[in-house]
Enzyme design. Structure first.
Site, PDB file in Angstrom:
ATOM      1  N   ASN A  19       0.811  -1.220   0.000  1.00 28.71           N
ATOM      2  CA  ASN A  19       0.000   0.000   0.000  1.00 28.71           C
ATOM      3  C   ASN A  19       0.844   1.270   0.000  1.00 28.71           C
ATOM      4  OD1 ASN A  19       1.012   0.036   2.597  1.00 28.71           O
ATOM      5  ND2 ASN A  19      -0.964  -0.174   3.619  1.00 28.71           N
ATOM      6  N   LYS A  20       2.177   1.161  -0.059  1.00 26.61           N
ATOM      7  CA  LYS A  20       3.040   2.330   0.060  1.00 26.61           C
ATOM      8  C   LYS A  20       3.145   3.102  -1.253  1.00 26.61           C
ATOM      9  CE  LYS A  20       4.066   1.929   4.433  1.00 26.61           C
ATOM     10  NZ  LYS A  20       3.178   0.816   4.812  1.00 26.61           N
ATOM     11  N   ILE A  21       3.839   4.248  -1.198  1.00 25.24           N
ATOM     12  CA  ILE A  21       3.913   5.160  -2.340  1.00 25.24           C
ATOM     13  C   ILE A  21       4.572   4.497  -3.544  1.00 25.24           C
ATOM     14  CG2 ILE A  21       6.091   6.218  -1.638  1.00 25.24           C
ATOM     15  CD1 ILE A  21       3.270   8.431  -2.797  1.00 25.24           C
TER      16      ILE A  21
END
Length: 371
Positions: free
Chosen positions: A185-187
């Site tokens: 779910n990170k950038i």
């Protein structure tokens, strides 16, 4: 039912595949290989730090940072209170004792005044872990100065803030040891993974050693220390190399999402998550807090969004409120900030795959809660 709108899902470009294919073509499927080596160099160069160790998770990076800081059983470690448990758990892996530091209102991050009070109470503390909540830089210069004055090692948990800057300087570079995450779910994502960053070459060499089961350079398997199976695989690193080429594009997209919420929720009794004027967050997650005079609750908004197949999430529950840490100390500079943010806050859908019309649906669903 409408298509699911996620809180934050992977956003792939297609540029990941050539690196993955190269790993297949050269049969470098096992851990380590060219992609790992290059990903470490490319990410370290991007943030502006000397060295990186690619690992299986951001939590692994934090664990090795705690070990490098010399934390031992019974040692006090000051930690951000408003964060995910992964910031804190590695302290416990080494037998340390987390003491939680309240936030300030300007960025929702560790309050330097509370940190000073913590050192007054526990002058023996020699390690501080500060998290950049939801991609927003903390008052990292002030926190680093306090740590230096007290002879404490600063570990920066930049798991959520890759691509964010303070005074134009990238996060993940302010601590002596720093951790970033590439969770799904990170950038940017490698599906799972993380990296330890430092300007101290010896620390990264030691971390790589620990991360490969602390195997000594002998023809047989020789071990003089306890090690871990923490290294990133060559396939996963290939995903990261392709993702890194689109990090700035992802930050731009996340920023646009934040600005649309800011405009679309104007005139409602809500406030978007704040940030310091001399910082540029990566706006990983857009969040709101509801004013004290409103009868609407974050849970009502969350349920209204879920009814429309839109994913949202409560703000991180502060660590000092977690049952597992019920006996740990919590230091505040006055009025408790973290509990109020948790009680009134909500993380909104911040998915790079969400279109502007889909975000407008989210905004309209939130607005309807107040009418």
């Amino acid at each position: 039912m409408n298509k699911r709108i996620f809180l934050a899902s992977p956003h792939m470009s297609g540029e990941e595949m050539p690196y993955i294919q190269e790993a297949f073509d050269t049969n470098w499927i096992a851990p380590l290989g060219k992609n790992v080596d290059q990903f470490e160099k490319e990410l370290a160069a991007y943030v502006g730090i000397g060295y990186g160790a690619a690992l299986m998770s951001g939590t692994a990076a934090l664990h090795l940072a705690v070990k490098l800081a010399g934390v031992q059983r019974g040692d006090i470690v000051f930690c951000s209170d408003l964060t995910f448990a992964a910031t804190v758990n590695p302290v416990c892996y080494e037998g340390g004792v987390p003491v939680f530091i309240d936030s300030e209102t300007e960025s929702w991050n560790m309050n330097p005044e509370a940190l000073e009070q913590a050192f007054a109470k526990y002058p023996q503390c020699r390690c501080v872990i500060v998290a950049n909540l939801y991609g927003t830089p903390a008052k990292l210069d002030a926190i680093r100065s306090i740590c230096d004055a007290h002879g404490a090692v600063l570990i920066e948990d930049a798991a959520e803030s890759l691509g964010a800057t303070l005074h134009g300087k990238q996060t993940g570079t302010f601590g002596r040891f720093n951790a970033v995450s590439f969770n799904g779910n990170k950038i940017i994502t490698t599906s799972g993974g993380g990296m330890l960053l430092s300007d101290e070459e010896w620390a990264i060499v030691k971390a790589r050693f620990w991360a490969t089961q602390a195997r000594e350079p002998a023809p047989w398997y020789e071990h003089r220390e306890i090690g871990y199976n923490y290294r990133m695989s060559n396939i996963v690193a290939g995903i990261g190399r392709g993702q890194l080429r689109h990090l700035e594009e992802h930050v731009t997209g996340k920023t646009a999402i934040y600005r649309r919420y800011q405009e679309g929720l104007r005139n409602l009794p809500v406030t978007m998550n704040p940030y310091l004027p001399d910082s540029t967050p990566n706006f990983w997650l857009s969040c709101l807090t509801i004013g004290p005079d409103s009868a609407v609750t974050p849970e009502q908004i969350r349920l209204a969004l879920e009814a429309e197949n839109m994913e949202s999430r409560p703000i991180w529950k502060p660590m000092h409120m977690q049952p597992v840490f019920a006996e740990n100390d919590f230091i505040t500079a006055g009025t408790v900030v973290d509990e109020a943010i948790f009680a009134t806050g909500l993380c909104l859908p911040s998915d790079l795959n969400m279109t502007p019309p889909e975000q407008e649906r989210v905004i309209n669903t939130i607005r309807e809660c107040f009418h």
